[in-house]
Write an enzyme that holds these catalytic residues in place. Structure first.
Site, short mmCIF file in Angstrom:
data_model
loop_
_atom_site.label_atom_id
_atom_site.label_comp_id
_atom_site.label_asym_id
_atom_site.label_seq_id
_atom_site.Cartn_x
_atom_site.Cartn_y
_atom_site.Cartn_z
N HIS A 291 0.82 -1.22 0.00
CA HIS A 291 0.00 0.00 0.00
C HIS A 291 0.85 1.26 0.00
CE1 HIS A 291 0.10 -0.10 4.55
NE2 HIS A 291 0.06 1.19 4.39
N ASP B 203 1.16 -7.69 2.25
CA ASP B 203 1.30 -6.25 1.99
C ASP B 203 2.76 -5.83 1.81
OD1 ASP B 203 0.85 -3.56 1.77
OD2 ASP B 203 -0.52 -3.43 3.48
N SER C 135 4.09 2.09 8.44
CA SER C 135 3.85 1.12 7.38
C SER C 135 5.14 0.80 6.66
CB SER C 135 2.85 1.68 6.37
OG SER C 135 1.58 1.37 6.79
N1 ARG Z 1 -4.75 0.55 7.63
C1 ARG Z 1 -3.46 0.58 6.97
C2 ARG Z 1 -2.91 1.99 6.98
O1 ARG Z 1 -3.39 2.81 7.70
C3 ARG Z 1 -3.52 0.00 5.61
C4 ARG Z 1 -4.23 0.83 4.57
C5 ARG Z 1 -4.17 0.28 3.17
N2 ARG Z 1 -5.04 -0.88 3.01
C6 ARG Z 1 -6.36 -0.81 2.69
N3 ARG Z 1 -7.03 -1.92 2.61
N4 ARG Z 1 -6.98 0.33 2.45
O2 ARG Z 1 -2.27 2.53 6.12
N1 GLU Z 2 -1.21 1.36 7.62
C1 GLU Z 2 -0.60 2.40 8.37
C2 GLU Z 2 0.41 3.23 7.59
O1 GLU Z 2 0.29 3.42 6.43
C3 GLU Z 2 0.02 1.79 9.57
C4 GLU Z 2 -1.08 1.42 10.43
C5 GLU Z 2 -1.18 2.31 11.63
O2 GLU Z 2 -1.74 3.42 11.55
O3 GLU Z 2 -0.65 1.85 12.64
O4 GLU Z 2 1.29 3.84 8.10
#
Ligand code: ARG
Ligand code: GLU
Length: 710
Positions: free
Chosen positions: A86, A222, A645
């Site tokens: 991502h 990921d 991330s």
């Molecule tokens: N929750 C994670 C973050 O904050 C992953 C986001 C990307 N994945 C998704 N399914 N939208 O970045």
């Molecule tokens: N998916 C998040 C990022 O892009 C990390 C998840 C979180 O917020 O801990 O940094």
């Protein structure tokens, strides 16, 4: 539990166990000696110096800020870099077309010549960090106004940054920590020739999609693979096909060994923002106003988008990235509000504030320095709340309507009586970009929902607009905008711009979408936004003092500086958790779970035949664990946040065992309040990552570049 009971049981725990430290915290690598014994008690086998050392190669030389908001790690002596799928998403997408759909099918460079350059992508390596508080505050006196102080601080920072990089190719930045009580200098090396090496297909890299996002148990692969290139002298250089792979001072060793619950683990990366020092008033604003407004408006928006995405394949492609962005914040805030309520954070903050008042009252020095702070905060938030509401409704309702945002992006065209070639090019690009991923029926439905919410809730709207809406009615207005506006007619707009059609440009000035949008956005920009930002700035001095007081009042507590997108170490243990009464979550998942989730009819849960085949034959190679399972993800108590991330997750010996990519839903309040029972970071097991590269993508030559211990 009453506060007293918590205190007493906490005390007992301290006496029984020497390790009284919580897993909370994101620590500064250059001060890591302070955590060293705690880390070693938790299981770490290396020293703080192995992690951060400016004189010798250390782990820090293998950790990078990827782009502007993710982390990556170097895993070979040829600058090979791992980060999340991502995080690489936008770049993978930019190389994709209908003929080469790398997002859907994945991409693997078969050799270095096939690696793809990425315009605008940079990777930042930290050379050194140090405390420069004394230099930054040089010339500051106590009786200065906040503005006088700011002027001096800004000037000092400029001088320090300049001096720090004189005669070098380094970049320097000074950042405040502890809300301006301390300042750190970061000297960085920034590489700009970063090439895409590989990415799994989305149904591996984004398996589970937004449905599984922020959730455990998780089965997402990921990751994506890049490579850092530099000039022949080893220094950063802009893209050039003759550039060479970067040879790092240090690259990470990868461990395929089995991990188990309670194993020590640490995350080394760039967390973006935490806010541990917020007062009860601030948490109340977030929990009871900002989050509920945003959640409600995004629920409406997502419901409409989903409905259209399910109906039509093109809409699915056009809106999947948009929906992912909207849903990511939406879901996090829901989790955050649940967590804040569950931990009763507002009440605990209020109790802390009462304790603070007593503590201040005990001593006249304190009274002089800190007297009246809680009241000042209360008064401040009473002022901020109504303005924050205007901001929320403007941003999450009015300005979230695609046609409105587009009209504002195009409003420069109104000032022009004729267009020069640069303007023609610029507007053509904007028009094409906008319509490439636009569905006007969908947008109209969103307009009807969000404009209604905006006019029902926002108070500060220009009178002329209100009169117009009252007179015509929103429904009629919406019908007219979406049937008559020339702005929403792609071909017409392209033609006007290409021909520089003066008559049509003139007519555009009266276009209903423009006349409706511009006054509202202008009013926001000239009245509401400045009011909000001036007011927010007013708390700078209050927050600085409050943070200082909180630390002084609780000398028994070891504080970490809140995350601010600088390099940090978070440490803890691999551990499952109990999300709800009667439920226990294991600490890891396997490929079995992918097969259990498989559903060829649901986009997020499609499993590629090739992966199914490998599963059927249990062809996991050396990536299986001792039970013969193929591990996919695991969780730990590491305190992480957005920006982490792609961060390397390391074992007791400092070997790479996974890539951080998310947090569990029950723990997303950790940006404000961490809780060791509920907060878990979600990690891609390095064995699944290498399995995909090696067995699935047949790119073993990449694995061969890496240093692996088994
Ligand atoms: N929750 C994670 C973050 O904050 C992953 C986001 C990307 N994945 C998704 N399914 N939208 O970045
Ligand atoms: N998916 C998040 C990022 O892009 C990390 C998840 C979180 O917020 O801990 O940094």
């Amino acid at each position: 539990m009453s506060k007293k009971r918590i205190l007493i049981s906490g005390l007992l725990l301290c006496m029984l166990l020497p390790i009284a430290q919580a897993d909370e915290g994101m620590w500064l690598p250059y001060l890591l000696q302070l955590n060293e014994s705690d880390m070693q008690q938790k299981g770490m086998k290396i020293s703080a110096k192995d992690i951060y050392d400016v004189n010798h190669g250390s782990l820090k030389d293998a950790v990078v800020l990827f782009g502007g908001g993710c982390t990556g790690e170097i895993v070979s002596d040829q600058g090979l870099l791992l980060t999340n799928h991502h995080c690489g998403y936008g770049y993978i997408q930019s190389h994709s077309s209908l003929q080469h759909d790398y997002l859907t099918n994945g991409f693997w460079a078969r050799n270095k010549n096939e690696e793809l350059p990425n315009n605008g992508l940079s990777v930042t390596l930290l050379v050194e960090m140090k405390d420069v508080t004394a230099e930054v505050l040089n010339g500051i006196r106590n009786n200065m106004t906040e503005n006088e102080r700011k002027t001096i601080v800004t000037q000092n920072i400029k001088t320090i940054q300049q001096k720090a990089t004189e005669g070098t190719h380094y970049k320097a930045v000074v950042k405040p920590i502890y809300n301006g009580n301390q300042y750190l200098l970061f000297i960085n090396e920034v590489f700009t020739d970063i090439r895409l090496v590989g990415a799994p297909p989305s149904n591996i890299g984004k398996f589970g999609g937004d449905t599984d996002n922020w959730m455990w148990p998780r089965h997402t692969g990921d990751f994506s693979v890049f490579r850092i290139y530099c000039g022949k002298d080893g220094k950063p250089a802009p893209y050039n096909k003759d550039n060479v792979p970067y040879k790092p001072k240090k690259h990470l060793t990868i461990s395929l060994k089995d991990t188990k619950t309670n194993d020590f683990t640490f995350v080394f990366g760039y967390p973006g923002m935490t806010q541990q020092f917020l007062t009860s008033f601030a948490v109340e604003l977030i929990q009871n106003q900002t989050n509920p407004i945003a959640i409600d408006l995004r629920t409406q928006r997502l419901d409409i988008i989903k409905k259209y995405m399910e109906k039509d394949k093109l809409t699915r492609i056009q809106y999947s990235a948009k929906a992912a962005g909207i849903a990511n914040g939406w879901k996090k805030w829901i989790g955050q509000n649940n967590g804040l309520q569950r931990l009763d954070v507002i009440k605990h903050k209020q109790e802390l504030e009462q304790r603070f008042n007593q503590w201040v009252a005990e001593n006249s020095d304190r009274q002089q320095q800190y007297g009246g702070m809680v009241e000042a905060y209360k008064a401040f938030y009473d002022q901020l709340r109504p303005i924050a509401k205007e901001v929320s409704y403007f941003m999450e309702a009015f300005y979230s309507i695609e046609s409105i945002k587009f009209a504002w992006q195009m409003h420069g065209i109104l000032q022009a009586d004729s267009l020069n070639s640069q303007q023609k090019q610029q507007y053509t690009l904007r028009i094409n970009n906008f319509f490439k991923d636009y569905n006007s029926n969908l947008d109209k439905e969103i307009f009807d929902a969000l404009a209604t919410a905006y006019f029902a809730n926002a108070q500060d709207i220009p009178n002329a607009t209100l009169d117009k809406v009252h007179k015509i009615g929103l429904t009629k207005l919406s019908n007219e905008i979406y049937s008559k506006s020339i702005l929403l007619n792609k071909d017409k707009m392209l033609e006007i711009v290409a021909k520089d059609d003066k008559k049509a440009l003139n007519k555009l000035k009266k276009d209903i979408l423009f006349t409706f949008t511009i006054p509202i956005v202008e009013h926001y920009n000239t009245n509401i936004a400045p009011k909000y930002s001036n007011l927010s700035k007013q708390t700078d001095s209050l927050d600085r003092l409050w943070t200082k007081a909180m630390m002084e009042m609780q000398p028994e507590k070891t504080f970490y500086p809140d995350a601010n997108l600088t390099l940090r170490v978070a440490y803890g243990n691999i551990k499952g958790y109990q999300p709800k009464d009667g439920m226990i979550y294991k600490h890891y998942t396997t490929i079995e779970g992918i097969m259990q989730k498989e559903n060829p009819d649901i986009y997020d849960y499609v499993v590629e035949p090739k992966l199914k085949d490998l599963y059927k034959h249990k062809d996991y190679g050396r990536y299986a664990n001792k039970y013969g399972e193929l591990p996919v993800c695991f969780i730990a108590t590491n305190h992480t946040t957005g920006g982490n991330s792609g961060s390397p997750v390391l074992n007791a010996k400092g070997e790479l065992i996974g890539l951080n990519f998310d947090r569990c839903w029950e723990g997303t309040m950790s940006d404000i309040q961490y809780d060791v029972d509920l907060c878990r970071n979600i990690i891609l097991d390095i064995r699944y990552c290498l399995f995909i590269i090696d067995k699935y993508a047949n790119a073993k030559y990449l694995v061969d570049e890496m240093t692996i211990v088994q």
